[in-house]
Design an enzyme around this catalytic site. Structure first.
Site, PDB file in Angstrom:
ATOM      1  N   ASP A  92     -35.634 -90.659  43.630  1.00 37.75           N
ATOM      2  CA  ASP A  92     -35.037 -89.662  42.742  1.00 37.75           C
ATOM      3  C   ASP A  92     -34.635 -90.311  41.418  1.00 37.75           C
ATOM      4  O   ASP A  92     -34.404 -91.518  41.345  1.00 37.75           O
ATOM      5  CB  ASP A  92     -33.823 -89.000  43.414  1.00 37.75           C
ATOM      6  CG  ASP A  92     -32.751 -89.993  43.820  1.00 37.75           C
ATOM      7  OD1 ASP A  92     -33.089 -91.052  44.390  1.00 37.75           O
ATOM      8  OD2 ASP A  92     -31.563 -89.739  43.544  1.00 37.75           O
ATOM      9  N   GLU A 157     -30.227 -91.061  45.882  1.00 42.74           N
ATOM     10  CA  GLU A 157     -29.302 -92.081  45.393  1.00 42.74           C
ATOM     11  C   GLU A 157     -28.490 -91.573  44.214  1.00 42.74           C
ATOM     12  O   GLU A 157     -27.301 -91.862  44.098  1.00 42.74           O
ATOM     13  CB  GLU A 157     -30.082 -93.347  45.018  1.00 42.74           C
ATOM     14  CG  GLU A 157     -29.239 -94.606  44.935  1.00 42.74           C
ATOM     15  CD  GLU A 157     -28.644 -94.861  43.554  1.00 42.74           C
ATOM     16  OE1 GLU A 157     -27.778 -95.738  43.453  1.00 42.74           O
ATOM     17  OE2 GLU A 157     -29.020 -94.167  42.584  1.00 42.74           O
TER      18      GLU A 157
HETATM   19 ZN   LIG Z   1     -30.928 -96.485  40.585  1.00 45.65          ZN
END
Ligand SMILES: [Zn+2]
Length: 429
Positions: A92, A157
């Protein structure tokens, strides 16, 4: 023999860097922005296919609908006796914001003046592409790896989601792990972050007209505004923050980095009522030698002591909800801290691998931000953050990364993987 193959491969990285940037362009083209998230399936399928083509057994499994992790392993030829390595990266990327502020299209790789532009070039599709390309060159050349090589491409994340945590909960393990998140090829540990909700709840809801009887002599009503009581706790949090600032420290962090931020407050229902509920969302930063449980316990203990000294709060103490697996789903996150174990064999091998390619020792220190590395370290695996890209460019408009650094990173990782995964666990070759 192996040394000459490796230096030949490292030369190949220079000559074939067009392939590296073509791969990066493919990753950048997937708009895996988080939030809103739930958009990594195609990108993760692409990565899974790439790993399969390079001799990995892979699994793609859902963390959230539309957001799967990919976990993969290339089994070592003498896996019982040789060192294993886990490579971790997140698929991501941060939000783009107003894309009209970008000089180039954010999801299209642009190479210009020695830099690669596009969302994720620094954080961290550059790192992912570099790891994949290193793996490909090693596989093509038929370099034997005696120990296991694990590859985890995770989701979430950027939104504090438990992609890497979920991998660790599945029980994967290794003798050493490299998280290729943005560190400009410095070897880093990190402090930790935990968010929490502090809630004050009155058992009774009073009309605004009762306030006079609650606060004036002889009124006879023992009630309180949850908002006013929260103000007392906020003052308490500031006192604790200051106490931590003068009593705790850790090398690599400016004093007072361990902050308690009252980030969001929600309370009251209407101007015609006494506020019967107030909730405060706090963000707590702590040092690498602390864990989130003890830090949360310190805050609870401090606020409950304040509550003990207040006649109303004593009977209606605050409650706490710590952390969470997603800022999107649960409004809560945890990033455990990570200390660097400078005596660990894996870390020494990585330093040597860096030095062989770069001619100098890597910088060692603490990341000013947080990554998934804390979850891997917490699972008992010796872990470092070591990736290409600069934090100044991560999350920024016109995100970019230095092309030469990406090429250098591939070279280091080719040498390091071949070295580490061929070492005996007993310490002999
Ligand atoms: Zn990162």
């Amino acid at each position: 023999m192996r040394d000459s193959i490796i230096s030949h491969l490292q030369q190949q990285v220079e000559e074939r860097q067009g392939e590296l940037f073509a791969l990066l362009a493919e990753l950048i083209a997937f708009p895996t922005v988080s939030p809103p998230a739930r958009n990594t399936l195609e990108a993760q399928r692409f990565l899974e296919e790439y790993l399969r083509a390079n001799g990995f057994e892979t699994e793609l499994w859902e963390v959230y609908p539309g957001d799967p992790n990919v976990t993969a392993i290339k089994r070592g030829t003498q896996r019982e006796t040789h060192q294993s390595l886990l490579l971790n990266g997140h698929m991501d990327v941060a939000e783009v914001g107003d894309s009209s502020e970008w000089h180039e299209a954010p999801f299209q790789l642009t190479l210009k003046d020695g830099r690669a532009y596009g969302r994720g070039t620094s954080d961290m599709k550059g790192g992912l592409a570099a790891l994949l390309f290193a793996v490909k060159l090693l596989t093509e050349a038929g370099v034997e790896l005696r120990g296991d090589l694990l590859f985890h491409s995770v989701i979430g994340e950027e939104a504090g989601e438990a992609g890497t945590r979920a991998c660790m909960e599945r029980g994967y393990t290794a003798d050493f792990a490299v998280v290729a998140d943005t560190s400009a090829m410095a070897i880093q540990g990190q402090g930790g972050v935990i968010t929490g909700w502090v809630t004050i709840q009155s058992p009774v809801t009073y009309h605004d007209g009762m306030r006079a009887r609650m606060i004036h002599a002889g009124g006879g009503i023992q009630g309180a505004s949850a908002i006013e009581k929260m103000a007392k706790l906020i003052t308490g949090l500031q006192e604790l923050e200051r106490h931590w600032a003068v009593t705790k420290s850790y090398p690599g962090f400016p004093a007072g980095s361990n902050t308690i931020n009252p980030a969001v407050i929600e309370g009251g229902r209407h101007a015609a009522f006494i506020a019967d509920k107030c909730a405060l969302w706090i963000t707590v930063h702590f040092y690498p030698n602390e864990d989130y449980e003890s830090v949360a316990a310190e805050i609870e203990e401090h606020l409950l002591a304040i509550a003990q000294a207040d006649p109303w709060l004593r009977n209606n103490p605050p409650t706490f909800r710590w952390g969470g697996r997603s800022m999107i789903e649960e409004r809560g996150e945890i990033f455990p801290s990570l200390e660097l174990d400078t005596e660990s064999e894996g870390l020494k091998a990585l330093i040597a691998g860096h030095q062989r390619v770069m001619g100098t020792e890597p910088q060692m220190g603490m990341s000013p931000t947080v990554t998934d590395a804390g979850w891997i370290g917490r699972a008992g695996i010796k872990t470092v953050i070591y990736g290409p890209g600069e934090l100044a460019h991560a999350h920024a408009v016109n995100e970019s990364t230095d092309m030469k650094e990406l090429v250098d990173y591939v070279k280091v990782m080719i040498g390091f993987i071949a070295d580490w995964c061929n070492r005996s666990k007993q310490g002999d070759e």
